[in-house]
Design an enzyme around this catalytic site. Structure first.
Site, PDB file in Angstrom:
ATOM      1  N   TYR A  60      51.957 -50.122  10.483  1.00  0.00           N
ATOM      2  CA  TYR A  60      50.700 -50.864  10.315  1.00  0.00           C
ATOM      3  C   TYR A  60      50.891 -52.324  10.728  1.00  0.00           C
ATOM      4  CZ  TYR A  60      49.203 -46.875   7.380  1.00  0.00           C
ATOM      5  OH  TYR A  60      48.900 -45.629   6.894  1.00  0.00           O
ATOM      6  N   SER A 201      42.159 -42.034   3.503  1.00  0.00           N
ATOM      7  CA  SER A 201      40.769 -42.038   4.012  1.00  0.00           C
ATOM      8  C   SER A 201      39.829 -41.346   3.018  1.00  0.00           C
ATOM      9  CB  SER A 201      40.690 -41.387   5.397  1.00  0.00           C
ATOM     10  OG  SER A 201      41.571 -41.996   6.308  1.00  0.00           O
ATOM     11  N   PRO A 202      39.890 -41.718   1.730  1.00  0.00           N
ATOM     12  CA  PRO A 202      39.043 -41.035   0.736  1.00  0.00           C
ATOM     13  C   PRO A 202      37.560 -41.340   0.915  1.00  0.00           C
ATOM     14  CG  PRO A 202      40.114 -42.938  -0.259  1.00  0.00           C
ATOM     15  CD  PRO A 202      40.709 -42.787   1.112  1.00  0.00           C
ATOM     16  N   LEU A 203      37.272 -42.420   1.672  1.00  0.00           N
ATOM     17  CA  LEU A 203      35.866 -42.741   1.980  1.00  0.00           C
ATOM     18  C   LEU A 203      35.529 -42.309   3.400  1.00  0.00           C
ATOM     19  CD1 LEU A 203      35.799 -46.339   0.421  1.00  0.00           C
ATOM     20  CD2 LEU A 203      34.777 -44.249  -0.515  1.00  0.00           C
ATOM     21  N   ALA A 204      36.366 -41.433   3.987  1.00  0.00           N
ATOM     22  CA  ALA A 204      36.201 -41.042   5.390  1.00  0.00           C
ATOM     23  C   ALA A 204      36.028 -42.303   6.249  1.00  0.00           C
ATOM     24  CB  ALA A 204      35.038 -40.067   5.567  1.00  0.00           C
ATOM     25  N   GLN A 205      36.925 -43.251   6.018  1.00  0.00           N
ATOM     26  CA  GLN A 205      36.968 -44.524   6.749  1.00  0.00           C
ATOM     27  C   GLN A 205      35.643 -45.287   6.665  1.00  0.00           C
ATOM     28  OE1 GLN A 205      38.863 -43.779  10.604  1.00  0.00           O
ATOM     29  NE2 GLN A 205      40.827 -44.047   9.577  1.00  0.00           N
ATOM     30  N   GLY A 206      34.983 -45.192   5.540  1.00  0.00           N
ATOM     31  CA  GLY A 206      33.760 -45.960   5.313  1.00  0.00           C
ATOM     32  C   GLY A 206      32.492 -45.153   5.555  1.00  0.00           C
ATOM     33  N   GLY A 210      27.756 -44.549   3.334  1.00  0.00           N
ATOM     34  CA  GLY A 210      26.363 -44.352   3.740  1.00  0.00           C
ATOM     35  C   GLY A 210      25.845 -45.445   4.656  1.00  0.00           C
TER      36      GLY A 210
END
Ligand code: NAP
Length: 328
Positions: A60, A201-206, A210
């Site tokens: 990273y 990526s628990p928020l599917a990368q944002g 929504g």
């Protein structure tokens, strides 16, 4: 903050951790001011709010993320309670290389011991016996406390454990309402054997916030490379977002918080959302206190199960498996 039950480690692990890929990485496009001041502020606030799990990797920002994270934890005097996880990118991971790269990561982080040293990806050509020889010697000299893997199948995780001759504590995998595959085999294995699933990526990368639609897509390179952000898949995710919004309204919460609450409702799981600013971090941490009812969990699961990417490599594989290609 809640802490993960059922996994024995020297330091407790918060159910919401912090992912540090964004720190100093060009592909997220957050800029120099973010790396210099917002990222350390995010870490400081995370510590104040009881976050103990921090995830980074040598790759990273080519070491910048490790330096930023380590510097901020040091300033916050938080190494004693923080569970710091980093990763080796396994290019030619023979034992001496693993050892040398582990030492380099510890130096960049500014720690004498790495709490969790993970193999970032399975190497398709080199078996785990090779890499685990290096991991074992790092554990023997005390530079590494726990060994983990990432993006491993269950079979390969078990092979890694056999090669190490000891438990491989964790498998870091993509796990969200749009990518729930870990539920089928990795999670049951973790629960049965006191292992940890680290949900990246628990928020599917944002996407699960929504905020993104086919008309309003994020421009950063990290997300340009993610097929979930292709217009057809953003459309296909709409029913999941609708359920998230409904459930969020009942909790006076945001869709992102409900997406995280769904992930950490599973035992033996730590979610490691990244954050673009301190407000997002605070929002994510507060998700640890949201308790979903059976009915809400069920509605989210039904929407998650019904989600099918319509474009991209995964959609093609799904279509082949279902015998769908070539049909009129
Ligand atoms: N092992 C692996 O192969 C691997 C792969 C990927 C990631 N990871 C790890 O997992 C961590 C997290 O994954 P990720 O960064 O890919 O995806 P993520 O955590 O699902 O998404 C992070 C992004 O979502 C947005 N966001 C975060 N909190 C929000 C909130 N409360 N409300 C609205 N938007 C919010 C932010 O982007 P915007 O505000 O710009 O939309 C943020 O940069 C990484 O930092 C890394 O440590 C590991």
């Amino acid at each position: 903050m809640r802490y993960v039950d059922g996994v024995t480690t020297k330091k407790k692990i918060s159910v919401i951790g912090l992912g540090a890929w964004q720190f100093g990485s060009r592909e997220w496009g957050y800029g120099a001011a973010y790396a210099a001041s917002e990222a350390p502020a995010i870490v400081r606030r995370a510590v104040e709010l009881g976050v103990t799990f921090f995830d980074t990797a040598e790759v990273y920002g080519f070491g910048r993320s490790e330096r930023i994270l380590g510097g901020a934890l040091n300033e916050a005097n938080a190494f004693g309670t923080s569970f710091v996880a980093t990763k080796i990118f396994p290019v030619l991971p023979v034992a001496p290389v693993v050892e040398q790269r582990g030492v380099a990561s510890a130096n960049r982080l500014g720690v004498r011991q790495i709490d969790l040293y993970q193999v970032h990806q399975p190497n398709p050509l080199i078996r785990d016996t090779t890499i685990m020889r290096g991991m074992a010697s790092l554990q023997r000299v005390g530079l590494v406390s726990e060994v983990g893997v990432s993006n491993y199948s269950l079979e390969r995780w078990q092979a890694a454990e056999e090669a190490l001759g000891a438990p491989v504590l964790s498998n870091q995998v993509e796990f969200s309402l749009l990518r729930p595959r870990a539920e089928t085999d990795l999670l049951p294995y973790a629960i049965k054997n006191d292992r940890l699933i680290i949900a990246y990526s628990p928020l599917a990368q944002g996407l699960l916030s929504g905020r993104y639609t086919r008309e309003h897509r994020p421009s950063s390179r990290a997300r340009a490379a993610n097929p979930l952000f292709l217009p057809g898949n953003l459309d296909a995710a709409r029913p999941v977002l609708n359920v998230l919004r409904d459930v969020a309204a009942g909790h006076n919460a945001s869709p992102a918080q409900i997406a995280l609450a769904w992930v950490i409702r599973h035992p033996n799981v730590v979610a490691i959302p990244g954050a673009a600013n301190v407000a997002q971090l605070e929002n994510n941490v507060a998700a640890a206190d949201i308790e979903l009812t059976e009915e809400e969990y069920g509605a989210l699961k039904t929407a998650s199960d019904a989600f099918e990417p319509t474009v991209g490599p995964r959609a093609t594989v799904t279509a082949i498996l279902r015998g769908g290609l070539g049909r009129s």
